[in-house]
Design an enzyme around this catalytic site. Sequence first.
Site, PDB file in Angstrom:
ATOM      1  N   HIS A  25    -114.015   9.752 121.714  1.00 15.38           N
ATOM      2  CA  HIS A  25    -115.468   9.751 121.505  1.00 15.38           C
ATOM      3  C   HIS A  25    -115.864  10.417 120.190  1.00 15.38           C
ATOM      4  O   HIS A  25    -117.020  10.302 119.755  1.00 15.38           O
ATOM      5  CB  HIS A  25    -116.173  10.435 122.676  1.00 15.38           C
ATOM      6  CG  HIS A  25    -117.464   9.789 123.069  1.00 15.38           C
ATOM      7  ND1 HIS A  25    -118.380   9.325 122.141  1.00 15.38           N
ATOM      8  CD2 HIS A  25    -118.000   9.500 124.285  1.00 15.38           C
ATOM      9  CE1 HIS A  25    -119.409   8.807 122.764  1.00 15.38           C
ATOM     10  NE2 HIS A  25    -119.211   8.881 124.067  1.00 15.38           N
ATOM     11  N   ASP A  30    -118.194   5.495 119.738  1.00 16.58           N
ATOM     12  CA  ASP A  30    -119.255   5.607 120.737  1.00 16.58           C
ATOM     13  C   ASP A  30    -119.091   4.515 121.791  1.00 16.58           C
ATOM     14  O   ASP A  30    -118.416   3.505 121.574  1.00 16.58           O
ATOM     15  CB  ASP A  30    -120.626   5.475 120.072  1.00 16.58           C
ATOM     16  CG  ASP A  30    -120.956   6.688 119.202  1.00 16.58           C
ATOM     17  OD1 ASP A  30    -120.439   7.776 119.508  1.00 16.58           O
ATOM     18  OD2 ASP A  30    -121.706   6.523 118.230  1.00 16.58           O
TER      19      ASP A  30
END
Length: 404
Positions: free
Chosen positions: A377, A381
């Site tokens: 992450h 995204d």
Amino acid sequence: MAKVVIMPKFGMTMTEGTLTTWDKKEGDKIEVGELLFQVETDKLSNDVEACDAGIVRKLLVKEGDIIECLKPVAIIAGADEDISSLLNEVSEGIESEEQSNIKVPEKKIEEIKSENIKSGRVKASPLAKKMALKKNIDITLVEGTGPQGRITTEDVEKYIENSKNKPEVSPVASKALENNYAEKRVPMSGMRKVISARMLESCATSPTVTFNIKIDTTSLKKIRNALKDVCKVTYTDLIVKIVSKVLLQYPLLNCSVDGNELILRNFVNMGIAVALDDGLMVPVIKYANEKGLEEISRSIKELAQKAKDKTISVDELKGGTFTITNIGMYGIESFSPIINQPEVAILGVNKITETPVVENGEIVIKPLMNFSLTADHRAVDGSVAAEFLAKLKVYIEKPEMLFL
């Protein structure tokens, strides 16, 4: 003739290795091809065989030492051959071979006791034997602390006292003893140590999210059948070909993180996880995005075989930018693969399941495969991961789109 054994260089990029295990000790006889020691690098664990026969006269390094490539690690020579001058050449301050052979460690009490039991003799004082007989004690169970492991009356008394303090054995424990249930500790192999360290590093480095999507593989099956007379390709071959193209449209999934910078690439080095009897390796197909399906298929087969034969080089395990791991053949429908650092994503391929779906108002059976994408992450995204999987679905279900 005496020979110096050196730390091997398994690849162009290898500069040093950790000698994890000596499989021979000083004084052991060794033949050509016999295992001498094991070496571990950041990507690979390798067995090193002897190139010369003789006696292992001197081990120049300890287990766990990190040794530069081509540096001496041992000397193999004849049993009576003088190696003193060779020792002086390879290492200063090492004791002469004659001196090291004079030092014989004392036998441990347990070893002496074991020898005595095997030979049917027990070293014990007459009074200790009489005391053990009177108390109905098996004297072979008593640990001797006297000279050379001799059992004394104090040893027998200590054994009796310890026995009194032992708790009663429960029925469950009695059953376990009766069936010889036991735990056993075994050391990790060099490869398992590397895998353990890398998995911990990955989990500590990357905040991950796993995304799942089901994709119809009808078109992939048609392609396999159409090509079987020309080139026997697998689902993995086809997926590598398609994913390599899609990744170029989503460079964030093909990048790596370096501090506060992202390293973006316009090429794909595809890692393919290969399961082995004692662990896992990830050979890398360099510039997979430029290769045709037949070349990809051949490369996967060759690298997988090298990994299983343990003939693969360090260079063939480095430089990956994205990894695919397929465990669908084991019936797995979904899992969360762990990222192969320093990459930022890994794609898990699961089993194909014949699934009823609604198509044009009718229920039909489709071969659906679940894909599990784990992404870092920090770089990827959720929306980017979702778009990547959506595009992958389009190309797998309609591979002719790749030609547009």
